[in-house]
Motif scaffolding. Structure first.
Motif, short mmCIF file in Angstrom:
data_model
loop_
_atom_site.label_atom_id
_atom_site.label_comp_id
_atom_site.label_asym_id
_atom_site.label_seq_id
_atom_site.Cartn_x
_atom_site.Cartn_y
_atom_site.Cartn_z
N LEU A 131 6.08 0.19 20.81
CA LEU A 131 5.98 0.33 19.35
C LEU A 131 5.13 -0.79 18.76
O LEU A 131 4.38 -0.55 17.80
N ALA A 184 1.73 -0.37 16.32
CA ALA A 184 2.11 -0.60 14.93
C ALA A 184 0.89 -0.92 14.07
O ALA A 184 -0.12 -1.45 14.54
N SER A 207 11.96 -5.61 12.12
CA SER A 207 11.45 -4.76 13.20
C SER A 207 11.74 -3.30 12.93
O SER A 207 10.97 -2.41 13.32
N LEU A 265 8.13 -1.93 12.62
CA LEU A 265 7.85 -1.41 13.96
C LEU A 265 8.54 -0.08 14.23
O LEU A 265 8.30 0.55 15.26
N ASP A 266 9.41 0.32 13.32
CA ASP A 266 10.23 1.52 13.51
C ASP A 266 11.10 1.38 14.76
O ASP A 266 11.35 2.34 15.48
#
Length: 331
Positions: A238, A242, A300, A304-305
């Protein structure tokens, strides 16, 4: 939500330290996506080709054939050339740094500079740097956000603080696109099971497997954020895709678990009636002891999902099964 398939389609990814504990899971995670190639750069001193045996059966994965030490400038430069993304996980671990601080400097600080320099020279699209929650030291406030002061007092944390500072300097000076990840207490399969340099989880499991009482130093109230290695690997991917850059993120669960609670959970999973033995800390350990470290994971999650999918017990169950399959423990 970012389309990971779209971001990674046809990309070449170099995983430095890809044969190690976390690195081998990062390699596996990357191969779930339509990458062109995943190259493992590793000197296999603390890691193993066995860790990536399954990944190497995928034609898109290979070990860099000329070597894999981040102190070898010309070899490292050749490996980075033509790469789209780099994940940098190579490092000496906490207790190794304590016992061998000069080598820790050469590997974790000078070696990281070498990686950054090569990435900047070859215009790598994105570097993900593996830092650590060790940069925070003991908690001033809980949970620890990314703006928590650096309160570190050991060599390992010092090397990670240096790495973070160099990432930012290379971003400002050369425009190197990077994201840094501060791991909480990572556990899972393929972690070093050697009692001298392993973490608290394998040490407890080793004791139980030998029929010995698990040992807790102190009163067991010291608490940490235990995050499963597969979640950490997913966080790395991720971070690669990002939209954000020049940022550091906590990678953890945000869940506080005391060492006593951890031990109770392990004993329950192992169906063991062994009694815990409590011992006082040595003077040396007391001076550097981190008693409380739980990560704030909101940043995060938002940028960042990323959020952890494994609970502590779910991760431990997989670890216990792996130890049985590897013959480390007996049924």
């Amino acid at each position: 939500m970012i389309n990971i398939n779209q971001k990674l389609t046809g990309k070449k990814v170099l995983v430095i330290g890809g044969g190690g504990f976390i690195g081998s899971f990062v390699v596996e995670e990357l191969l779930k996506y339509p990458v062109e190639e995943v190259v493992v750069y590793d000197n296999f001193v603390r890691s193993s080709e066995d860790n990536i045996g399954k990944s190497l059966r995928d034609s898109r994965c290979r070990i860099f054939e000329f070597g894999g030490d981040i102190r070898d400038l010309d070899i490292l430069d050749r490996a980075v050339e033509g790469t789209d993304y780099v994940v940098h996980l190579a490092a000496m671990w906490l207790l190794h740094c304590r016992d061998f601080p000069r080598t820790a400097f050469d590997v974790n600080i000078a070696g990281t500079f070498n990686v950054l320099e090569a990435c900047a020279r070859h215009s790598v699209k994105r570097l993900v740097y593996s830092s650590s929650a060790s940069v925070y030291g003991d908690a001033v406030s809980v949970p620890m956000g990314e703006d928590h002061p650096f309160n570190n007092r050991n060599f390992y944390g010092a090397t990670k603080i240096s790495g973070e500072a160099m990432c930012r300097a290379f971003y400002d000076r050369f425009g190197l696109n990077y994201v840094g990840l501060r791991y909480m207490n990572v556990f899972g399969p393929r972690q070093d099971q050697n009692a001298v340099y392993s973490g608290v989880v394998p040490i407890m499991l080793n004791k139980i497997a030998a029929g010995e009482a698990p040992v807790i130093n102190g009163d067991g109230t010291q608490a940490y954020d235990f995050v499963y290695v597969r979640d950490v690997a997913r966080a790395n991917v991720l971070a690669l895709v990002a939209e954000t850059s020049d940022e550091f993120f906590n990678v953890g669960t945000g869940v506080q678990t005391s060492v006593a609670e951890l031990c109770d959970t392990i004993l329950k999973l192992k169906e063991s009636d062994l009694q815990v033995e409590f011992r006082p800390y040595s003077d040396d350990d007391s001076r550097q002891l981190v008693k409380n470290r739980i990560g704030d994971t909101r940043k995060s999650s938002e940028l960042l999902d990323f959020s952890a999918e494994y609970t502590l017990e779910e991760g431990l169950e997989e670890l216990v099964l792996w130890r049985l399959e590897e013959g480390i423990d007996k049924k």
